[in-house]
Design a protein around this motif. Structure first.
Motif, PDB file in Angstrom:
ATOM      1  N   ILE A  86      -7.371   5.878   3.363  1.00  0.00           N
ATOM      2  CA  ILE A  86      -7.128   7.315   3.326  1.00  0.00           C
ATOM      3  C   ILE A  86      -6.179   7.641   4.466  1.00  0.00           C
ATOM      4  CG2 ILE A  86      -8.169   9.606   3.534  1.00  0.00           C
ATOM      5  CD1 ILE A  86     -10.876   8.055   2.821  1.00  0.00           C
ATOM      6  N   THR A  87      -5.083   8.328   4.160  1.00  0.00           N
ATOM      7  CA  THR A  87      -4.148   8.720   5.209  1.00  0.00           C
ATOM      8  C   THR A  87      -3.766  10.190   5.036  1.00  0.00           C
ATOM      9  OG1 THR A  87      -2.322   7.813   3.878  1.00  0.00           O
ATOM     10  CG2 THR A  87      -3.191   6.418   5.652  1.00  0.00           C
TER      11      THR A  87
ATOM     12  N   ARG B 251       0.852  -1.201   0.000  1.00  0.00           N
ATOM     13  CA  ARG B 251       0.000   0.000   0.000  1.00  0.00           C
ATOM     14  C   ARG B 251       0.881   1.242   0.000  1.00  0.00           C
ATOM     15  NH1 ARG B 251      -5.524  -1.721   1.572  1.00  0.00           N
ATOM     16  NH2 ARG B 251      -6.014   0.236   0.553  1.00  0.00           N
ATOM     17  N   THR B 252       0.338   2.354  -0.471  1.00  0.00           N
ATOM     18  CA  THR B 252       1.016   3.650  -0.417  1.00  0.00           C
ATOM     19  C   THR B 252       0.235   4.540   0.530  1.00  0.00           C
ATOM     20  OG1 THR B 252       1.820   3.409  -2.679  1.00  0.00           O
ATOM     21  CG2 THR B 252       1.795   5.631  -1.766  1.00  0.00           C
ATOM     22  N   LEU B 253       0.944   5.099   1.506  1.00  0.00           N
ATOM     23  CA  LEU B 253       0.285   5.932   2.496  1.00  0.00           C
ATOM     24  C   LEU B 253       1.202   7.022   3.002  1.00  0.00           C
ATOM     25  CD1 LEU B 253       0.094   3.971   5.829  1.00  0.00           C
ATOM     26  CD2 LEU B 253       0.908   2.893   3.777  1.00  0.00           C
TER      27      LEU B 253
ATOM     28  N   ARG C 286      -3.540  10.994   1.157  1.00  0.00           N
ATOM     29  CA  ARG C 286      -3.229   9.948   0.183  1.00  0.00           C
ATOM     30  C   ARG C 286      -4.376   8.944   0.134  1.00  0.00           C
ATOM     31  NH1 ARG C 286       0.319   8.772  -4.058  1.00  0.00           N
ATOM     32  NH2 ARG C 286      -0.094   6.601  -4.534  1.00  0.00           N
ATOM     33  N   PHE C 287      -4.863   8.674  -1.079  1.00  0.00           N
ATOM     34  CA  PHE C 287      -5.866   7.645  -1.306  1.00  0.00           C
ATOM     35  C   PHE C 287      -5.128   6.419  -1.834  1.00  0.00           C
ATOM     36  CE2 PHE C 287      -8.019  11.652  -2.055  1.00  0.00           C
ATOM     37  CZ  PHE C 287      -9.251  11.485  -1.454  1.00  0.00           C
TER      38      PHE C 287
END
Length: 179
Positions: A155-156, A121-123, A146-147
């Motif tokens: 969501i972060t 994941r990307t956060l 970030r979605f």
């Protein structure tokens, strides 16, 4: 929609609880404060005690299936306490297993790391968590919000200064528009 807010009995950054909570209430959602202990949650303004908030339910007595999404407010101590509570970690992991949306701000992704749900994941987060996120197999970025669509919406956001964008993202990405 019912949205769970998970936090320890102390250490949550007050504005990271109250701001998204108000945005969800204003949009017609039903936020529910879930904690590791019954009673009240002690919030903080950074390191200073702030207000207390009544607990609606205790983790371990509720199931992710009862909620349409999960919000994890930050604060330095809050996610660290949550990481040490297997019921809380399991509750968070359940949202990912069921493909339900999750939103986390500031230090809250520590709980995501503990739940082993950031791999691939990307956060974003408070900058001091970047190594933890990378070590857990995630990609850390320095962005206001970030979605990550993955199997469920994640969501972060980095910090309280990002709350406006964080709230807008929650209202956009969580199911329904308050009904």
């Amino acid at each position: 929609m019912r949205i769970a807010f998970l936090m320890a009995s102390q250490g949550v950054e007050q504005v990271e609880l109250t701001d998204p909570w108000s945005a969800l209430v204003d949009a017609g959602h039903e936020p529910v404060l879930i904690s590791t202990k019954p009673g009240r949650v002690q919030a903080f303004h950074h390191l200073d005690k702030a207000d207390t908030f009544p607990v609606d339910a205790v983790v371990g007595q509720v199931q992710a299936e009862s909620f349409d999404g999960l919000v994890l407010p930050g604060g330095v101590a809050n996610p660290d306490f949550l990481r040490m509570d297997e019921r809380a970690v399991s509750f968070v992991r359940s949202f990912f297993q069921q493909g339900r949306p999750v939103a986390a701000i500031c230090h809250a992704p520590w709980t995501l790391v503990e739940a082993d749900v950031v791999r691939g994941r990307t956060l974003t987060s408070w900058p001091s968590l970047r190594t933890d996120i990378r070590n857990a197999g995630g990609t850390w970025v320095d962005e206001q919000v970030r979605f990550d669509q993955g199997p469920n919406k994640l969501i972060t956001s980095r910090r309280p200064d990002d709350l406006k964008a964080f709230d807008e993202a929650i209202l956009t990405e969580f199911p329904g528009r308050g009904g």
